[in-house]
Structures are given as structure tokens and as C-alpha cells.
Design a protein around this motif. Structure first.
Motif, PDB file in Angstrom:
ATOM      1  N   LEU A  17       0.813  -1.219   0.000  1.00 23.91           N
ATOM      2  CA  LEU A  17       0.000   0.000   0.000  1.00 23.91           C
ATOM      3  C   LEU A  17       0.849   1.273   0.000  1.00 23.91           C
ATOM      4  N   PRO A  18       1.902   1.385   0.818  1.00 16.67           N
ATOM      5  CA  PRO A  18       2.715   2.605   0.747  1.00 16.67           C
ATOM      6  C   PRO A  18       3.297   2.864  -0.653  1.00 16.67           C
ATOM      7  N   ALA A  45       1.172   9.938   4.008  1.00 19.26           N
ATOM      8  CA  ALA A  45       0.630   8.621   4.347  1.00 19.26           C
ATOM      9  C   ALA A  45       1.548   7.483   3.940  1.00 19.26           C
ATOM     10  N   ASP A  46       2.191   7.575   2.770  1.00 21.08           N
ATOM     11  CA  ASP A  46       3.007   6.438   2.338  1.00 21.08           C
ATOM     12  C   ASP A  46       4.173   6.187   3.293  1.00 21.08           C
ATOM     13  N   GLY A  47       4.837   7.250   3.702  1.00 18.04           N
ATOM     14  CA  GLY A  47       5.944   7.082   4.647  1.00 18.04           C
ATOM     15  C   GLY A  47       5.480   6.624   6.019  1.00 18.04           C
ATOM     16  N   TYR A  48       4.385   7.210   6.491  1.00 18.27           N
ATOM     17  CA  TYR A  48       3.840   6.836   7.790  1.00 18.27           C
ATOM     18  C   TYR A  48       3.450   5.357   7.811  1.00 18.27           C
ATOM     19  N   LEU A  49       2.716   4.937   6.785  1.00 12.20           N
ATOM     20  CA  LEU A  49       2.263   3.539   6.734  1.00 12.20           C
ATOM     21  C   LEU A  49       3.426   2.567   6.549  1.00 12.20           C
ATOM     22  N   ALA A  50       4.400   2.953   5.752  1.00 10.31           N
ATOM     23  CA  ALA A  50       5.559   2.073   5.551  1.00 10.31           C
ATOM     24  C   ALA A  50       6.293   1.847   6.871  1.00 10.31           C
ATOM     25  N   ARG A  51       6.450   2.904   7.656  1.00 15.06           N
ATOM     26  CA  ARG A  51       7.107   2.750   8.960  1.00 15.06           C
ATOM     27  C   ARG A  51       6.220   1.974   9.933  1.00 15.06           C
ATOM     28  N   LEU A  52       4.926   2.318   9.974  1.00 11.38           N
ATOM     29  CA  LEU A  52       3.995   1.677  10.891  1.00 11.38           C
ATOM     30  C   LEU A  52       3.910   0.171  10.646  1.00 11.38           C
ATOM     31  N   TRP A  53       3.792  -0.217   9.380  1.00  9.09           N
ATOM     32  CA  TRP A  53       3.628  -1.623   9.020  1.00  9.09           C
ATOM     33  C   TRP A  53       4.956  -2.312   8.716  1.00  9.09           C
ATOM     34  N   GLN A  54       6.055  -1.612   8.955  1.00  8.23           N
ATOM     35  CA  GLN A  54       7.398  -2.126   8.683  1.00  8.23           C
ATOM     36  C   GLN A  54       7.515  -2.624   7.243  1.00  8.23           C
ATOM     37  N   GLN A  55       7.038  -1.780   6.321  1.00  7.10           N
ATOM     38  CA  GLN A  55       7.093  -2.111   4.898  1.00  7.10           C
ATOM     39  C   GLN A  55       8.030  -1.156   4.148  1.00  7.10           C
ATOM     40  N   GLU A  56       8.976  -0.597   4.872  1.00  6.00           N
ATOM     41  CA  GLU A  56       9.947   0.271   4.212  1.00  6.00           C
ATOM     42  C   GLU A  56      10.790  -0.578   3.258  1.00  6.00           C
TER      43      GLU A  56
END
Length: 183
Positions: free
Chosen positions: A5-6, A48-59
Motif C-alpha cells: 500500500l505505501p 501517508a506512504d511514509g507513515y504507513l511504511a514505517r507503521l507496518w514495517q514495509q519500508e
């Protein structure tokens, strides 16, 4: 290539670019609001993309590459659209400074990565503040009219001036950090 998603939100920002241009030139009473809204939603996806990537550990390395590319592309396009409509020299200079800074900082980050000091040009608060004010300025300038008696166009002009000053200050900050690390 990573797909989550991110990363999808980042691709969405790129896909919004032709839609933004189409709406900007569309001769309909609602088109300016639609163009400003598309740009505003793109600004939210940037957060949102950066926030979600960090939150869901999808960096991912791909996401880290694509995110600033998407940001720079849509901001450059919005600046060019506004400059083309306004035709004012100071706005052209502001756009040149903002776009030029993005090119310099991108090259600087690449160079710092090569010398193993990428952290010296990590995003700082002043860069985030510049981005937020720049997005607000461009939303107002894309809309280009008053809203409920509020002079959004004029506020957009002032915000663009502030964003331009912050652009220069943040570039100087990044350059100082990079050169102190490289020397």
C-alpha cells in the motif's frame, strides 16, 4: 519490485500528474477546485506512504527511491502550471529555486550515499516545514480564487514566498552538513 500500500500510494501520486494537468486546463467552473483537490490528496499520500511504511514495517529501498521522485515530479509540474498561468518573473524565480534545490539535494544525497554518509543529508525539520508550506501554497495557487471570502490566491502567493525562503535555508543546511561530513 516491492508492491504494498505505501508503494501504491507513491505510484498514485505519479498517476495524478496527468490528471492534474488535465484538470488545470479544463474549462469548467469546478476544474480549479478539482485540480487543487487532486494536488492536496497527492500531498496527503506523501505523508501517508511514509507513515504507513514505517507503521507496518514495509519500508523498502524501492519505496525510498520512488517516494522523493514522485514528490519532486508532482511539485515541479504544479509549479510549472502556476508559473505558466501567472507569468510573473518572481514566481518563475521561485519555481527555479525550488526545482533547482530539489535537483541539488537529490545529487547531494546520491553523493553522500557513495561516501557512506547518507545520514548527513537525512530529511530535517526545516525540509518538512518547507514541504508543508509549499503544498499549501500550491493548493491555494492551483485553486486561484477566493473561498468564503478568504483570499486563498494571495495567501498562496505569500506561502510560496515563505516556501522559497525555506527552500534556500534548508539547502544551505543540507550542504553544510554534507560538506562537514565529506571534508
Amino acid at each position: 519490485m516491492v508492491f504494498n500500500l505505501p508503494v501504491l500510494l507513491t505510484w498514485l501520486r505519479i498517476a495524478f500528474i496527468p490528471l492534474l494537468v488535465f484538470l488545470f486546463y479544463l474549462d469548467k467552473p469546478w476544474a480549479a477546485l478539482a485540480a487543487a483537490t487532486v494536488f492536496g490528496v497527492a500531498g496527503l499520500t506523501d505523508w501517508a506512504d511514509g507513515y504507513l511504511a514505517r507503521l507496518w514495517q514495509q519500508e523498502s529501498r524501492f519505496g525510498a527511491f520512488l517516494d522523493p521522485v514522485a514528490d519532486k515530479l508532482i511539485v515541479a509540474v504544479a509549479l510549472i502550471l502556476v508559473v505558466e498561468r501567472e507569468g510573473a518573473m518572481w514566481m518563475t524565480l521561485a519555481a527555479m529555486i525550488i526545482i533547482g534545490r530539489e535537483i541539488v539535494i537529490s545529487a547531494l544525497r546520491e553523493w553522500m550515499a557513495e561516501v557512506g554518509a547518507r545520514g548527513k543529508v537525512a530529511v530535517a525539520f526545516i525540509g518538512k516545514l518547507k514541504t508543508a508550506i509549499q503544498i499549501i501554497a500550491l493548493i491555494f495557487l492551483l485553486y486561484n480564487q477566493d473561498l468564503w471570502g478568504m483570499p486563498l490566491r494571495e495567501w498562496g502567493l505569500w506561502a510560496l514566498a515563505v516556501a522559497t525562503v525555506l527552500t534556500v535555508l534548508s539547502m544551505v543546511q543540507y550542504l553544510k552538513g554534507a560538506f562537514s561530513a565529506a571534508v
